[in-house]
Design a protein around this motif. Structure first.
Motif, PDB file in Angstrom:
ATOM      1  N   CYS A   1      -2.827 -35.023  15.908  1.00  7.54           N
ATOM      2  CA  CYS A   1      -3.801 -34.593  14.908  1.00  7.54           C
ATOM      3  C   CYS A   1      -3.182 -34.667  13.521  1.00  7.54           C
ATOM      4  N   GLY A   2      -3.914 -34.200  12.531  1.00  9.38           N
ATOM      5  CA  GLY A   2      -3.429 -34.176  11.160  1.00  9.38           C
ATOM      6  C   GLY A   2      -2.490 -33.027  10.863  1.00  9.38           C
ATOM      7  N   GLY A   3      -2.320 -32.119  11.815  1.00 11.49           N
ATOM      8  CA  GLY A   3      -1.302 -31.094  11.719  1.00 11.49           C
ATOM      9  C   GLY A   3      -1.583 -29.887  10.851  1.00 11.49           C
ATOM     10  N   LEU A   4      -2.760 -29.804  10.258  1.00 10.33           N
ATOM     11  CA  LEU A   4      -3.039 -28.698   9.345  1.00 10.33           C
ATOM     12  C   LEU A   4      -3.924 -27.649  10.006  1.00 10.33           C
ATOM     13  N   GLY A   5      -4.959 -27.155   9.294  1.00  8.48           N
ATOM     14  CA  GLY A   5      -5.788 -26.062   9.782  1.00  8.48           C
ATOM     15  C   GLY A   5      -7.068 -26.514  10.448  1.00  8.48           C
ATOM     16  N   GLY A   6      -7.979 -25.584  10.641  1.00  2.50           N
ATOM     17  CA  GLY A   6      -9.294 -25.874  11.207  1.00  2.50           C
ATOM     18  C   GLY A   6      -9.221 -26.408  12.621  1.00  2.50           C
ATOM     19  N   VAL A   7      -9.897 -27.533  12.863  1.00  2.77           N
ATOM     20  CA  VAL A   7      -9.911 -28.164  14.181  1.00  2.77           C
ATOM     21  C   VAL A   7      -8.488 -28.453  14.638  1.00  2.77           C
ATOM     22  N   MET A   8      -7.662 -28.931  13.715  1.00  2.01           N
ATOM     23  CA  MET A   8      -6.290 -29.304  14.065  1.00  2.01           C
ATOM     24  C   MET A   8      -5.508 -28.095  14.584  1.00  2.01           C
ATOM     25  N   ALA A   9      -5.586 -26.977  13.875  1.00  2.00           N
ATOM     26  CA  ALA A   9      -4.861 -25.770  14.283  1.00  2.00           C
ATOM     27  C   ALA A   9      -5.398 -25.214  15.591  1.00  2.00           C
ATOM     28  N   ALA A  10      -6.711 -25.190  15.743  1.00  2.00           N
ATOM     29  CA  ALA A  10      -7.308 -24.647  16.971  1.00  2.00           C
ATOM     30  C   ALA A  10      -6.950 -25.501  18.176  1.00  2.00           C
ATOM     31  N   ALA A  11      -7.025 -26.822  18.040  1.00  2.00           N
ATOM     32  CA  ALA A  11      -6.679 -27.711  19.152  1.00  2.00           C
ATOM     33  C   ALA A  11      -5.200 -27.565  19.509  1.00  2.00           C
ATOM     34  N   CYS A  12      -4.337 -27.487  18.502  1.00  2.00           N
ATOM     35  CA  CYS A  12      -2.901 -27.299  18.751  1.00  2.00           C
ATOM     36  C   CYS A  12      -2.635 -25.963  19.422  1.00  2.00           C
ATOM     37  N   ARG A  13      -3.330 -24.920  18.998  1.00  2.00           N
ATOM     38  CA  ARG A  13      -3.170 -23.598  19.604  1.00  2.00           C
ATOM     39  C   ARG A  13      -3.521 -23.661  21.096  1.00  2.00           C
ATOM     40  N   GLY A  14      -4.614 -24.331  21.427  1.00  2.00           N
ATOM     41  CA  GLY A  14      -5.010 -24.463  22.829  1.00  2.00           C
ATOM     42  C   GLY A  14      -3.990 -25.244  23.636  1.00  2.00           C
ATOM     43  N   ALA A  15      -3.506 -26.349  23.071  1.00  2.00           N
ATOM     44  CA  ALA A  15      -2.519 -27.166  23.776  1.00  2.00           C
ATOM     45  C   ALA A  15      -1.209 -26.411  23.946  1.00  2.00           C
ATOM     46  N   ALA A  16      -0.732 -25.777  22.887  1.00  2.00           N
ATOM     47  CA  ALA A  16       0.536 -25.045  22.955  1.00  2.00           C
ATOM     48  C   ALA A  16       0.440 -23.886  23.940  1.00  2.00           C
ATOM     49  N   GLY A  17      -0.699 -23.207  23.954  1.00  2.00           N
ATOM     50  CA  GLY A  17      -0.900 -22.093  24.866  1.00  2.00           C
ATOM     51  C   GLY A  17      -0.849 -22.513  26.327  1.00  2.00           C
ATOM     52  N   ALA A  18      -1.143 -23.791  26.575  1.00  2.00           N
ATOM     53  CA  ALA A  18      -1.107 -24.319  27.941  1.00  2.00           C
ATOM     54  C   ALA A  18       0.186 -25.083  28.206  1.00  2.00           C
ATOM     55  N   GLY A  19       1.160 -24.944  27.296  1.00  2.00           N
ATOM     56  CA  GLY A  19       2.452 -25.585  27.500  1.00  2.00           C
ATOM     57  C   GLY A  19       2.498 -27.045  27.103  1.00  2.00           C
ATOM     58  N   GLY A  20       1.510 -27.500  26.341  1.00  2.00           N
ATOM     59  CA  GLY A  20       1.451 -28.908  25.968  1.00  2.00           C
ATOM     60  C   GLY A  20       2.202 -29.237  24.693  1.00  2.00           C
ATOM     61  N   GLU A  21       2.342 -30.527  24.458  1.00  2.00           N
ATOM     62  CA  GLU A  21       2.983 -31.027  23.249  1.00  2.00           C
ATOM     63  C   GLU A  21       1.928 -31.431  22.229  1.00  2.00           C
ATOM     64  N   THR A  22       2.256 -31.230  20.953  1.00  2.00           N
ATOM     65  CA  THR A  22       1.363 -31.609  19.865  1.00  2.00           C
ATOM     66  C   THR A  22       2.154 -32.330  18.789  1.00  2.00           C
ATOM     67  N   ILE A  23       1.541 -33.351  18.224  1.00  2.00           N
ATOM     68  CA  ILE A  23       2.129 -34.108  17.125  1.00  2.00           C
ATOM     69  C   ILE A  23       1.200 -33.984  15.934  1.00  2.00           C
ATOM     70  N   GLY A  24       1.760 -33.574  14.797  1.00  2.00           N
ATOM     71  CA  GLY A  24       0.992 -33.474  13.563  1.00  2.00           C
ATOM     72  C   GLY A  24       1.445 -34.523  12.565  1.00  2.00           C
ATOM     73  N   LEU A  25       0.556 -35.461  12.243  1.00  2.00           N
ATOM     74  CA  LEU A  25       0.836 -36.459  11.208  1.00  2.00           C
ATOM     75  C   LEU A  25       0.321 -35.892   9.895  1.00  2.00           C
ATOM     76  N   LEU A  26       1.207 -35.295   9.139  1.00  2.00           N
ATOM     77  CA  LEU A  26       0.854 -34.529   7.948  1.00  2.00           C
ATOM     78  C   LEU A  26       0.581 -35.434   6.751  1.00  2.00           C
ATOM     79  N   PRO A  27      -0.363 -35.053   5.909  1.00  2.00           N
ATOM     80  CA  PRO A  27      -0.669 -35.876   4.744  1.00  2.00           C
ATOM     81  C   PRO A  27       0.421 -35.834   3.673  1.00  2.00           C
TER      82      PRO A  27
END
Length: 162
Positions: free
Chosen positions: A39-65
């Motif tokens: 994702c884009g690594g910031l807030g909103g959809v990006m933060a919520a999706a990352c929170r869900g993935a991290a909570g389930a033990g997943g990996e997340t990559i943020g391509l920051l602007p």
């Protein structure tokens, strides 16, 4: 060699409670499937999706602007500061095997358009459903199931979903 599936989750930087719940469930379901969330690594959809993935033990990559890795939301596993501003949308579409668009405005529309131009499957909810070439869904479960199926159909030989 088997590679992990990279799934782009794109959407608005500011969302309401329902949008956050939807994005978080998508992130969780992607992590449970073994996919890596991009994702884009910031807030909103990006933060919520990352929170869900991290909570389930997943990996997340943020391509920051911007150029500061510390600007990533707290649930980004790998923060990649691109310094590219909105041009990082091209990178998100390029590295993702499939995109899931939750909510958004012109930035999200640019990612959808770039994904389609690159021949990537794009899964969307209501707002973008009239765009030619996208796959419309109604629920997070349907979005993740369809995205995973489309990813496998697009390049099945090198995909590891475990």
């Amino acid at each position: 060699m088997s590679r992990r599936l990279l799934v782009g989750v794109i959407g608005a930087g500011s969302i309401d409670v329902a949008g956050a719940a939807l994005a978080e469930e998508i992130g969780r379901r992607l992590a449970e499937s073994g996919a890596v969330l991009v994702c884009g690594g910031l807030g909103g959809v990006m933060a919520a999706a990352c929170r869900g993935a991290a909570g389930a033990g997943g990996e997340t990559i943020g391509l920051l602007p911007g150029s500061d890795a510390d600007s990533a939301n707290n649930d980004v596993s790998i923060a990649l500061p691109t310094g590219l501003g909105h041009a990082r949308n091209v990178m998100i579409a390029q590295v993702s095997r499939v995109l899931i668009a939750v909510e958004g405005e012109y930035g999200t529309l640019s990612e959808i358009a770039i994904g389609l131009k690159l021949g990537k499957p794009v899964v969307v909810f209501g707002r973008w459903a009239d765009l030619t070439g996208v796959h419309r869904v109604e629920t997070a479960a349907e979005a993740v199931e369809l995205a995973l199926r489309l990813a496998v159909e697009s390049r099945p030989a090198d995909l590891n979903l475990s």
